[in-house]
Design an enzyme around this catalytic site. Structure first.
Site, mmCIF file in Angstrom:
data_model
loop_
_atom_site.group_PDB
_atom_site.id
_atom_site.type_symbol
_atom_site.label_atom_id
_atom_site.label_comp_id
_atom_site.label_asym_id
_atom_site.label_seq_id
_atom_site.Cartn_x
_atom_site.Cartn_y
_atom_site.Cartn_z
ATOM 1 N N VAL A 154 -56.837 11.193 2.105
ATOM 2 C CA VAL A 154 -56.715 9.747 2.285
ATOM 3 C C VAL A 154 -56.135 9.361 3.644
ATOM 4 O O VAL A 154 -56.183 8.186 4.029
ATOM 5 C CB VAL A 154 -55.872 9.102 1.163
ATOM 6 C CG1 VAL A 154 -56.552 9.282 -0.184
ATOM 7 C CG2 VAL A 154 -54.450 9.639 1.151
ATOM 8 N N ASN A 206 -54.712 5.317 -5.748
ATOM 9 C CA ASN A 206 -53.731 6.030 -6.563
ATOM 10 C C ASN A 206 -53.006 7.140 -5.806
ATOM 11 O O ASN A 206 -51.858 7.446 -6.114
ATOM 12 C CB ASN A 206 -54.430 6.623 -7.789
ATOM 13 C CG ASN A 206 -53.560 7.623 -8.524
ATOM 14 O OD1 ASN A 206 -52.586 7.260 -9.179
ATOM 15 N ND2 ASN A 206 -53.873 8.909 -8.386
ATOM 16 N N SER A 242 -44.667 0.743 -7.344
ATOM 17 C CA SER A 242 -43.604 1.460 -8.045
ATOM 18 C C SER A 242 -42.449 0.509 -8.277
ATOM 19 O O SER A 242 -42.209 -0.411 -7.482
ATOM 20 C CB SER A 242 -43.122 2.651 -7.213
ATOM 21 O OG SER A 242 -41.902 3.177 -7.716
ATOM 22 N N TYR A 275 -39.825 6.781 0.413
ATOM 23 C CA TYR A 275 -40.784 6.546 -0.675
ATOM 24 C C TYR A 275 -40.748 5.078 -1.086
ATOM 25 O O TYR A 275 -41.790 4.414 -1.187
ATOM 26 C CB TYR A 275 -40.465 7.438 -1.875
ATOM 27 C CG TYR A 275 -41.329 7.125 -3.082
ATOM 28 C CD1 TYR A 275 -42.644 7.573 -3.147
ATOM 29 C CD2 TYR A 275 -40.834 6.368 -4.140
ATOM 30 C CE1 TYR A 275 -43.449 7.275 -4.243
ATOM 31 C CE2 TYR A 275 -41.624 6.066 -5.237
ATOM 32 C CZ TYR A 275 -42.929 6.516 -5.283
ATOM 33 O OH TYR A 275 -43.721 6.206 -6.367
ATOM 34 N N LYS A 319 -43.623 1.890 -0.820
ATOM 35 C CA LYS A 319 -44.080 1.063 -1.936
ATOM 36 C C LYS A 319 -43.799 -0.420 -1.683
ATOM 37 O O LYS A 319 -44.536 -1.283 -2.167
ATOM 38 C CB LYS A 319 -43.433 1.533 -3.243
ATOM 39 C CG LYS A 319 -43.872 2.939 -3.652
ATOM 40 C CD LYS A 319 -45.399 3.055 -3.743
ATOM 41 C CE LYS A 319 -45.868 4.435 -4.148
ATOM 42 N NZ LYS A 319 -47.334 4.522 -4.264
#
Length: 266
Positions: free
Chosen positions: A64, A92, A144, A157, A161
């Site tokens: 990706v 995803n 998330s 992380y 998100k």
């Protein structure tokens, strides 16, 4: 064999975990499914598992972070249908690295940004011509609950998100003129390989309880044509995520911070 009758869904990161469960869910519901990943072995076993279902699954290798691969794989997949149609794109693919921000190698920070953010941008941009040609097309981004409030030990992380949240909200407004809706799924921690061995203050407080079936069922439900009084963009998955999301909307900033401080044991 060209299939022009089935609705279509393209899923990144589909070899395992949430992506795999989602691919099987849509395949069982009669969709022409494009399942893409860098994991050739996982894709091969997915193809075998899907063979007994009523839907049809097309698999292929996709990194990706490579925009050229996105364009190639999407063109190949859409050609399996009528050459134009793409009903749903599900972004995803993602990775998670936990630990103290300063102890994490720069390469790990970059890798999370490349996959979790750039992967969404590259894929959504490459899919646009096909989405635009499909009435009622949808983009589903895996967000998330970490994007509700920044989480210690999940700094980068969570930041990725937050970015996915911003992309989702902005594009849902910008692309409404093309009849394309853009949605974000908001699960807490899910029982997948990505969370194995992850131990943070938040996972200790809230646990890792959601299953891939919980999330795949929620994704499928979010894409159903339902008449709502208000347009919906964000879809929390599971009661804790719903409670945290609702609380963050109505509680003052200091209280939201205090709740997250206690949950993360900082």
């Amino acid at each position: 064999m060209i299939d022009v009758t089935r609705p279509t869904v393209f899923i990144s990161g589909a070899a395992a975990g949430i992506g795999r469960a989602t691919a099987l869910k849509f395949a069982a519901s009669g969709y022409l499914v494009g399942a893409y990943d860098i994991d050739e072995t996982g894709l091969a076993s997915l193809g075998k598992e899907a063979a007994s279902l009523s839907g049809r699954v097309v698999t292929g290798i996709l990194d990706v972070t490579n925009s050229d691969q996105w364009e190639t794989r999407l063109k190949e997949f859409v050609a399996e249908g009528d050459g134009r149609r793409l009903d749903i794109l599900i972004n995803n693919a993602g990775i998670l690295a936990a630990g103290a921000f300063e102890d994490m190698p720069l390469a790990v920070h970059r890798r999370q940004i490349d996959i979790n953010v750039n992967g969404v941008i590259y894929g959504t941009l490459a899919a646009f011509p096909y989405l635009k040609d499909t009435p009622g097309a949808q983009v589903v981004n895996l967000c998330s609950a970490s994007a509700i409030y920044g989480q210690p030990e999940l700094v980068t992380y969570g930041a990725t998100k937050f970015a996915v949240r911003g992309i989702t909200e902005a594009l849902d407004l910008e692309w409404s003129k093309y009849d394309i809706s853009v949605k974000a799924m908001w699960p807490l921690f899910v029982q997948t390989a990505m969370t194995q061995g992850v131990s943070t203050g938040t996972t200790s407080s809230l646990g890792i309880k959601l299953t891939v079936k919980d999330v795949s069922d929620a994704i499928f439900a979010a894409t159903r044509p339902v008449k709502r009084r208000l347009h919906k963009v964000h879809f929390p998955v599971g009661l804790p995520s719903k409670a945290l999301s609702l609380g963050s909307r109505f509680s003052p900033a200091w209280l939201t911070r205090e709740v997250n401080r206690r949950l993360s044991h900082t």
